[in-house]
Design a protein around this motif. Structure first.
Motif, PDB file in Angstrom:
ATOM      1  N   LEU A 168      55.364  21.989  31.206  1.00 64.92           N
ATOM      2  CA  LEU A 168      55.258  21.580  29.724  1.00 64.92           C
ATOM      3  C   LEU A 168      54.173  20.652  29.395  1.00 64.92           C
ATOM      4  N   VAL A 169      54.251  19.631  30.221  1.00 67.04           N
ATOM      5  CA  VAL A 169      53.451  18.203  30.142  1.00 67.04           C
ATOM      6  C   VAL A 169      52.134  18.699  30.271  1.00 67.04           C
ATOM      7  N   LEU A 170      51.779  19.587  31.231  1.00 72.06           N
ATOM      8  CA  LEU A 170      50.407  20.045  31.728  1.00 72.06           C
ATOM      9  C   LEU A 170      49.943  20.675  30.542  1.00 72.06           C
ATOM     10  N   LEU A 171      50.769  21.771  29.919  1.00 67.95           N
ATOM     11  CA  LEU A 171      50.373  22.720  28.821  1.00 67.95           C
ATOM     12  C   LEU A 171      50.069  21.886  27.621  1.00 67.95           C
ATOM     13  N   VAL A 172      50.745  20.885  27.225  1.00 72.69           N
ATOM     14  CA  VAL A 172      50.641  20.283  26.007  1.00 72.69           C
ATOM     15  C   VAL A 172      49.099  19.455  26.393  1.00 72.69           C
ATOM     16  N   LEU A 173      48.966  18.734  27.376  1.00 75.39           N
ATOM     17  CA  LEU A 173      47.695  17.994  27.671  1.00 75.39           C
ATOM     18  C   LEU A 173      46.605  18.983  27.299  1.00 75.39           C
ATOM     19  N   ALA A 174      46.638  20.132  28.043  1.00 69.13           N
ATOM     20  CA  ALA A 174      45.569  21.096  27.928  1.00 69.13           C
ATOM     21  C   ALA A 174      45.272  21.614  26.694  1.00 69.13           C
ATOM     22  N   VAL A 175      46.212  22.074  25.823  1.00 72.20           N
ATOM     23  CA  VAL A 175      45.944  22.526  24.344  1.00 72.20           C
ATOM     24  C   VAL A 175      45.460  21.426  23.573  1.00 72.20           C
ATOM     25  N   VAL A 176      45.959  20.437  23.590  1.00 70.24           N
ATOM     26  CA  VAL A 176      45.526  19.213  22.642  1.00 70.24           C
ATOM     27  C   VAL A 176      43.978  18.958  23.351  1.00 70.24           C
ATOM     28  N   THR A 177      43.734  18.811  24.400  1.00 63.31           N
ATOM     29  CA  THR A 177      42.508  18.340  24.914  1.00 63.31           C
ATOM     30  C   THR A 177      41.567  19.675  24.366  1.00 63.31           C
ATOM     31  N   TYR A 178      41.951  20.905  24.450  1.00 55.67           N
ATOM     32  CA  TYR A 178      41.121  21.954  24.199  1.00 55.67           C
ATOM     33  C   TYR A 178      40.783  21.763  22.891  1.00 55.67           C
ATOM     34  N   LEU A 179      41.782  21.776  22.012  1.00 54.83           N
ATOM     35  CA  LEU A 179      41.541  21.714  20.294  1.00 54.83           C
ATOM     36  C   LEU A 179      40.697  20.795  19.946  1.00 54.83           C
ATOM     37  N   LEU A 180      40.937  19.435  20.417  1.00 54.06           N
ATOM     38  CA  LEU A 180      40.090  18.486  20.088  1.00 54.06           C
ATOM     39  C   LEU A 180      38.541  18.464  20.295  1.00 54.06           C
ATOM     40  N   LEU A 181      38.530  18.897  21.671  1.00 54.70           N
ATOM     41  CA  LEU A 181      36.978  19.079  22.042  1.00 54.70           C
ATOM     42  C   LEU A 181      36.662  20.338  21.407  1.00 54.70           C
ATOM     43  N   MET A 182      37.094  21.141  21.231  1.00 55.69           N
ATOM     44  CA  MET A 182      36.482  22.429  20.349  1.00 55.69           C
ATOM     45  C   MET A 182      36.064  21.830  18.949  1.00 55.69           C
ATOM     46  N   LEU A 183      36.915  21.354  18.276  1.00 55.45           N
ATOM     47  CA  LEU A 183      36.817  20.666  16.764  1.00 55.45           C
ATOM     48  C   LEU A 183      35.420  19.859  17.074  1.00 55.45           C
ATOM     49  N   VAL A 184      35.431  18.812  18.050  1.00 50.34           N
ATOM     50  CA  VAL A 184      34.605  17.732  18.179  1.00 50.34           C
ATOM     51  C   VAL A 184      33.061  18.526  18.365  1.00 50.34           C
ATOM     52  N   PHE A 185      33.041  19.473  19.425  1.00 56.59           N
ATOM     53  CA  PHE A 185      31.660  20.104  19.711  1.00 56.59           C
ATOM     54  C   PHE A 185      31.636  21.397  19.318  1.00 56.59           C
ATOM     55  N   ARG A 186      32.342  21.699  18.483  1.00 62.58           N
ATOM     56  CA  ARG A 186      32.253  23.265  17.933  1.00 62.58           C
ATOM     57  C   ARG A 186      31.749  24.352  18.963  1.00 62.58           C
ATOM     58  N   ALA A 187      32.437  24.031  20.117  1.00 63.70           N
ATOM     59  CA  ALA A 187      32.128  25.182  20.977  1.00 63.70           C
ATOM     60  C   ALA A 187      33.405  25.867  21.803  1.00 63.70           C
ATOM     61  N   VAL A 188      33.488  26.959  22.287  1.00 65.89           N
ATOM     62  CA  VAL A 188      34.584  27.610  22.757  1.00 65.89           C
ATOM     63  C   VAL A 188      34.752  27.418  24.181  1.00 65.89           C
ATOM     64  N   PHE A 189      33.649  27.406  25.089  1.00 61.97           N
ATOM     65  CA  PHE A 189      33.598  27.321  26.367  1.00 61.97           C
ATOM     66  C   PHE A 189      33.562  25.942  26.996  1.00 61.97           C
ATOM     67  N   LEU A 190      32.898  25.050  26.572  1.00 59.20           N
ATOM     68  CA  LEU A 190      32.596  23.614  26.981  1.00 59.20           C
ATOM     69  C   LEU A 190      34.140  22.931  27.094  1.00 59.20           C
ATOM     70  N   PRO A 191      35.248  23.244  26.260  1.00 61.14           N
ATOM     71  CA  PRO A 191      36.461  22.718  26.481  1.00 61.14           C
ATOM     72  C   PRO A 191      36.965  23.122  27.680  1.00 61.14           C
TER      73      PRO A 191
END
Length: 353
Positions: A168-191
């Motif tokens: 669960l810890v790993l899943l939360v880290l991955a999801v939050v990181t993905y969403l933040l990087l996607m919003l910042v860089f407006r890209a799907v695959f880079l995160p």
């Protein structure tokens, strides 16, 4: 580079963890000296018995519950890797009741049985013994209940609690990181690439940690169970920071009109001094933890130093730019448009002149 990291990560498949025991202290410590003296004089395992508390609905001496407690004592004494069971099986006999104060409760409804193993609390044989003890105490008849504790039980239960929550810890880290990087860089695959590289770096760090501290190269046999969790949180965050530094500069070059190859090259060139300088500083700080006398701090510092060194070299200098080069225009999908430099305004040009 990825193959080298996977090779370093291979020992992580053998990762074993446990709670710290007194052996984390240096031999010069008076506490460690006392523990070693008990082991030497009274037998290994004496200082860390498996504790079984048996509770009855009525006073145990002279009752059927007392007879069951004695039978349980004999079953426990017959298990593998048991040095002895304290107190003696005839503790509840009338002649010995005055000596039972340490093991028998004031209301005489509870008794403590100490199962002394023949090895340290963290040994594989002692963990197997704990499983056997819990299986034996689960067979008690109605009216009797048993609770198993002690240093080994604490370590096993702590490991189980961490393992249950770690996904669960790993899943939360991955999801939050993905969403933040996607919003910042407006890209799907880079995160996704960033998360994959973080996990690769983390796995390589775990592998080196296992090779040094578990495979007896440093003479201990397991990793402190809180160290992998802290490494996951800290290294994942620091790796994401490095990724943001690099990608932000690459994206600026890309939006300014540079090609995919040129934008990656320029971004890497301009952020490498910042990333490398920060990494050198943190490796020096965390590496200093290795001078600590307490083993968990040494393991944590070593893991952080190795993880940051791998991330700042193989990951940032090789894997990250190579991956972006291979992904090409898919790096920025779906927002892959570039801005072209605007032509200078005649009015502004005249004013400048």
């Amino acid at each position: 580079a990825a193959a080298a990291l996977l090779l370093l990560a291979a020992p992580a498949a053998d990762l074993r963890t446990f709670t710290p025991d007194v052996r984390i202290l240096p031999p010069s410590s008076s506490v460690r000296a006392g523990y070693d003296a008990v082991d030497e004089e009274f037998g290994r395992g004496t200082a860390s018995p498996i504790v079984v508390v048996v509770r009855g609905e009525e006073p145990l001496p002279g009752s059927a519950g007392g007879d069951e407690a004695r039978r349980l004592h004999d079953r426990l004494a017959g298990l593998d890797h048991v040095r002895r069971v304290d107190p003696p099986s005839d503790l509840l006999e009338p002649a010995l009741r005055p000596a039972a104060g340490h093991y028998l409760s004031a209301d005489r409804r509870s008794i403590v049985l100490e199962v002394v193993p023949d090895d340290h609390a963290s040994a594989e044989s002692t963990r197997a013994l704990l499983t056997a003890v819990r299986a034996a105490t689960a067979e008690l008849p109605g009216g009797l209940t048993a609770i198993t504790g002690g240093e080994t039980a604490e370590g096993v239960d702590a490991n189980a609690a961490i393992e249950d929550r770690l996904p669960l810890v790993l899943l939360v880290l991955a999801v939050v990181t993905y969403l933040l990087l996607m919003l910042v860089f407006r890209a799907v695959f880079l995160p996704l690439k960033a998360i994959a590289m973080n996990l690769l770096s983390l796995a390589a760090t775990y592998g080196v940690l296992v090779a040094v501290f578990q495979w007896n190269l440093a003479g201990f046999g397991y990793v402190q169970n809180f160290v992998p969790v802290l490494l996951l949180a800290i290294l994942f965050s620091l790796s994401t920071d490095y990724e943001v530094f690099l990608l932000d500069r690459v994206r600026e070059e890309h939006l300014a009109g540079a090609s995919d190859v040129d934008s990656v090259a320029a971004g890497l060139t301009r952020t490498a001094p910042l990333i490398s300088g920060a990494a050198v500083l943190m490796v020096a700080v965390f590496g200093a933890f290795m001078l600590a006398g307490i083993l968990p701090i040494r393991q944590l510092g070593f893991g952080l130093a190795i993880g940051i060194a791998l991330d700042a070299t193989l990951i940032r200098l090789v894997v990250a730019p190579a991956a972006m080069r291979l992904m090409g225009r898919w790096n920025w999908w779906p927002s892959s448009r570039r801005r072209t430099p605007a032509a200078p305004s005649p009015t502004l040009t005249g004013v400048t002149r």
